[in-house]
Scaffold this motif. Structure first.
Motif, PDB file in Angstrom:
ATOM      1  N   SER A  19      10.263  38.357  45.021  1.00  0.00           N
ATOM      2  CA  SER A  19      10.467  39.617  44.328  1.00  0.00           C
ATOM      3  C   SER A  19      11.846  39.648  43.679  1.00  0.00           C
ATOM      4  O   SER A  19      12.001  40.053  42.535  1.00  0.00           O
ATOM      5  CB  SER A  19      10.316  40.776  45.317  1.00  0.00           C
ATOM      6  N   ASN A  23      12.729  39.993  39.648  1.00  0.00           N
ATOM      7  CA  ASN A  23      13.473  41.126  39.121  1.00  0.00           C
ATOM      8  C   ASN A  23      14.921  40.794  38.791  1.00  0.00           C
ATOM      9  O   ASN A  23      15.737  41.683  38.603  1.00  0.00           O
ATOM     10  CB  ASN A  23      13.411  42.287  40.114  1.00  0.00           C
ATOM     11  N   HIS A  25      17.413  39.807  40.516  1.00  0.00           N
ATOM     12  CA  HIS A  25      18.467  40.352  41.366  1.00  0.00           C
ATOM     13  C   HIS A  25      19.609  39.350  41.468  1.00  0.00           C
ATOM     14  O   HIS A  25      19.405  38.140  41.377  1.00  0.00           O
ATOM     15  CB  HIS A  25      17.915  40.643  42.761  1.00  0.00           C
ATOM     16  N   ARG A  52       3.358  46.913  41.012  1.00  0.00           N
ATOM     17  CA  ARG A  52       4.783  47.162  40.772  1.00  0.00           C
ATOM     18  C   ARG A  52       5.021  48.642  40.525  1.00  0.00           C
ATOM     19  O   ARG A  52       5.982  49.222  41.038  1.00  0.00           O
ATOM     20  CB  ARG A  52       5.264  46.380  39.549  1.00  0.00           C
ATOM     21  N   SER A  53       4.145  49.222  39.730  1.00  0.00           N
ATOM     22  CA  SER A  53       4.307  50.643  39.420  1.00  0.00           C
ATOM     23  C   SER A  53       4.258  51.477  40.692  1.00  0.00           C
ATOM     24  O   SER A  53       5.076  52.365  40.908  1.00  0.00           O
ATOM     25  CB  SER A  53       3.195  51.123  38.489  1.00  0.00           C
ATOM     26  N   ALA A  55       4.743  50.603  43.822  1.00  0.00           N
ATOM     27  CA  ALA A  55       5.855  50.381  44.752  1.00  0.00           C
ATOM     28  C   ALA A  55       7.176  50.920  44.217  1.00  0.00           C
ATOM     29  O   ALA A  55       8.011  51.390  44.973  1.00  0.00           O
ATOM     30  CB  ALA A  55       5.972  48.894  45.055  1.00  0.00           C
ATOM     31  N   SER A  56       7.360  50.830  42.935  1.00  0.00           N
ATOM     32  CA  SER A  56       8.658  51.226  42.381  1.00  0.00           C
ATOM     33  C   SER A  56       8.639  52.629  41.778  1.00  0.00           C
ATOM     34  O   SER A  56       9.670  53.123  41.348  1.00  0.00           O
ATOM     35  CB  SER A  56       9.078  50.237  41.306  1.00  0.00           C
ATOM     36  N   SER A  57       7.465  53.225  41.739  1.00  0.00           N
ATOM     37  CA  SER A  57       7.257  54.498  41.052  1.00  0.00           C
ATOM     38  C   SER A  57       7.907  54.508  39.673  1.00  0.00           C
ATOM     39  O   SER A  57       8.657  55.389  39.322  1.00  0.00           O
ATOM     40  CB  SER A  57       7.726  55.688  41.886  1.00  0.00           C
ATOM     41  N   CYS A  58       7.590  53.459  38.951  1.00  0.00           N
ATOM     42  CA  CYS A  58       8.009  53.370  37.555  1.00  0.00           C
ATOM     43  C   CYS A  58       6.930  52.599  36.823  1.00  0.00           C
ATOM     44  O   CYS A  58       6.664  51.449  37.141  1.00  0.00           O
ATOM     45  CB  CYS A  58       9.343  52.643  37.453  1.00  0.00           C
TER      46      CYS A  58
END
Lengths: 332, 332
Positions: A19, A23, A25, A52-53, A55-58
DNA sequence: TTGTAAGCGTTATCAT
DNA sequence: ATGATAACGCTTACAA
């Protein structure tokens, strides 16, 4: 379809490491990055957008609501929105609003329910208050083609008044003194402002207003047709007609031709918006450039900045119109 | 935002019951339904779209890829797709494809990665083979404005050949014998077919082909302009010009005017597509109606039927064009 | 720097 | 008819 889990197994690292690499990081060793990237490649891994949406609320998608998809004006706007969004790797969920307040609210709700991160709205029916309230929610709201004081920073609009002022003033400077005006529907903010610009120009030049030379139409060719017919059959002479948009102007030109009045020799006509077909017309239509595409792009920039923390560009809310002189106007 | 969990607590039932009520499953007691619905109402519960998508692996969204968003032709298509999709409570993720094969493939991949349930494609660059292969994947593919034999059931297209045949035949019947043709770019299937219709009509009427009266342009006004100029400056006389689309026809009309040849008295001009501005032109453009909006809606219907198991409507893949006579043509 | 594990809000498979 | 419970595939503290 392979998952992050399979990648982690193949790479011999944990889920989180995969992950992190995905992303970008910081604090990931080059060695881990390499292993993960290789595994991804080998498995032809594609991140699951929905997961992804969740889990990340985006959702990386922004909802776009316009009165209609087709039509030269809106499609130019949509085009700007879509391309700017794609560049940023976001996507546009586009829907067309209804023709009344309730439908418009439903459309907005639809978009919110779809977890759009932000909404770009081009709406006529919902009230300022409703939009102001909406802005307090968690979904960012941006409004195009409308100015609402309480959420001014999220509004992108042109100076409509200036636009028709420019058109009217120009014709007056060209020697016209009897100027007719085909207005848009006065329940729309932009139509009112455009009419005001006309009035202001007349006033500034000491030309008195003749109500018989103002016709409230509806932005369509049918309306423009009725308006022009009404002027032609009326008792007030005129040598120029200013139209609140290009569609009505094109209809006015056609009526003029049918009634054997030559454009621009006997009557100058000017439009508003500078939609792309205005140069296809004969004579080519003089008009007011409406930077709708640029406005749309700026609206997206504002979303990118505020919602997606992207590049710190300076946001411009108010846009300026510009006079475009072609063949449909001449000196009197 | 309340969740299904909170609803279940308030209603005093389990998560699954709430889910069942939401999805209108059978075998749920009226009592449970009532309790759940009341709780939903009270909490103003809104299902989380993303979570549903993840759990059900159905995003209720269909990706739409077109060459460009604006432009009268594509926007008419998009309008049809969007409205038909909205009616079915699905949504459209719209993006515009690039201008080469790679960009187009990327765009398609983008849509697939976004978990679209189906794709509606209006593409020019990717090969038939690529699309055929794509169709074997789990995402349903539907192609508009292109016929590919191996996936014919998923293609929605007009009979382009018939269209220009109709136009050409009509002009011949009107007494024209010297007919010029402004073609679209010949690497596009529809452009080739349209040119073929012209050739076929000439052949059927025993009129010999004059290569000097065929000009391959690019569907734009600039191309149409060059084409008309070339005909006018050439040595082959002609009394009519058939254009592969309306944009080029509008340019041809303008050039004619500039060169003082009267339309339609000295030269008839006919377009193709019947985009909405063709009636705004002067003279109003005779053209061939292209039922793109209907095609788009049908494409959506096919998705609804195949992917979302909706109503068993009969699917029509091939659409028929129609002759529209306005002012730009007359008998010779 | 890396791994563990607890969510995110649903659906869906089992039992019961 | 209803309820546990395990997915769905990922993000993100928190721990190590």
């Amino acid at each position: 379809m392979s998952t992050i889990y399979q990648v982690s197994e193949l790479a011999g690292v944990s889920l989180s490491s995969v992950s992190r690499v995905m992303n970008n990081h910081e604090h990931v060793s080059q060695r881990t990055k390499d292993k993960v990237r290789a595994a991804m490649e080998q498995l032809d891994y594609r991140p699951n957008f929905t997961a992804r949406s969740l889990a990340s609320s985006c959702s990386n998608s922004v909802g776009v609501l316009v009165a209609e998809i087709s039509g030269p004006f809106y499609s130019d706007m949509l085009s700007g929105v879509e391309s700017e969004l794609s560049n940023a790797n976001k996507h546009a969920v586009i829907i067309s609003g209804g023709c009344n307040e309730q439908k418009e609210q439903e459309a907005i709700q639809f978009l919110i329910d779809r977890n759009c991160d932000a909404l770009i709205l081009c709406v006529d029916y919902v009230t300022d208050e409703y939009l102001t309230n909406l802005s307090k929610g968690s979904t960012q709201i941006v409004v195009i083609n409308r100015y609402i004081e309480s959420i001014a920073d999220n509004c992108f609009y042109i100076d409509n008044c200036l636009g028709s002022y420019q058109a009217t003033k120009y014709l007056i400077e060209q020697g016209h003194t009897k100027l007719a005006y085909i207005a848009g529907p006065q329940w729309k903010q932009d139509a009112v402002e455009r009419l005001n610009g006309y009035k202001k120009a007349l006033n500034d030049c000491n030309i008195s207003l003749d109500d018989a030379l103002i016709y409230e139409a509806d932005y369509t060719t049918l309306g423009g047709r009725d308006a022009m017919l009404s002027f032609l059959k009326g008792n007030s002479p005129f040598s120029a007609v200013i139209c609140a948009n290009d569609e009505m102007a094109s209809a006015a030109m056609r009526v003029a031709r049918e009634e054997h009045v030559n454009i621009p020799e006997e009557c100058s006509i000017i439009g508003f918006d500078n939609v792309y077909f205005s140069e296809y017309l004969y004579p080519q239509l003089s008009t007011i450039e409406n930077p709708i595409n640029a406005m749309a792009r700026m609206a997206v920039q504002s979303v990118l900045k505020n919602k997606y923390n992207q590049k710190k560009i300076t946001i411009q809310n108010r846009f300026i119109t510009e006079l475009i002189i072609r063949e449909s106007t001449q000196a009197n």
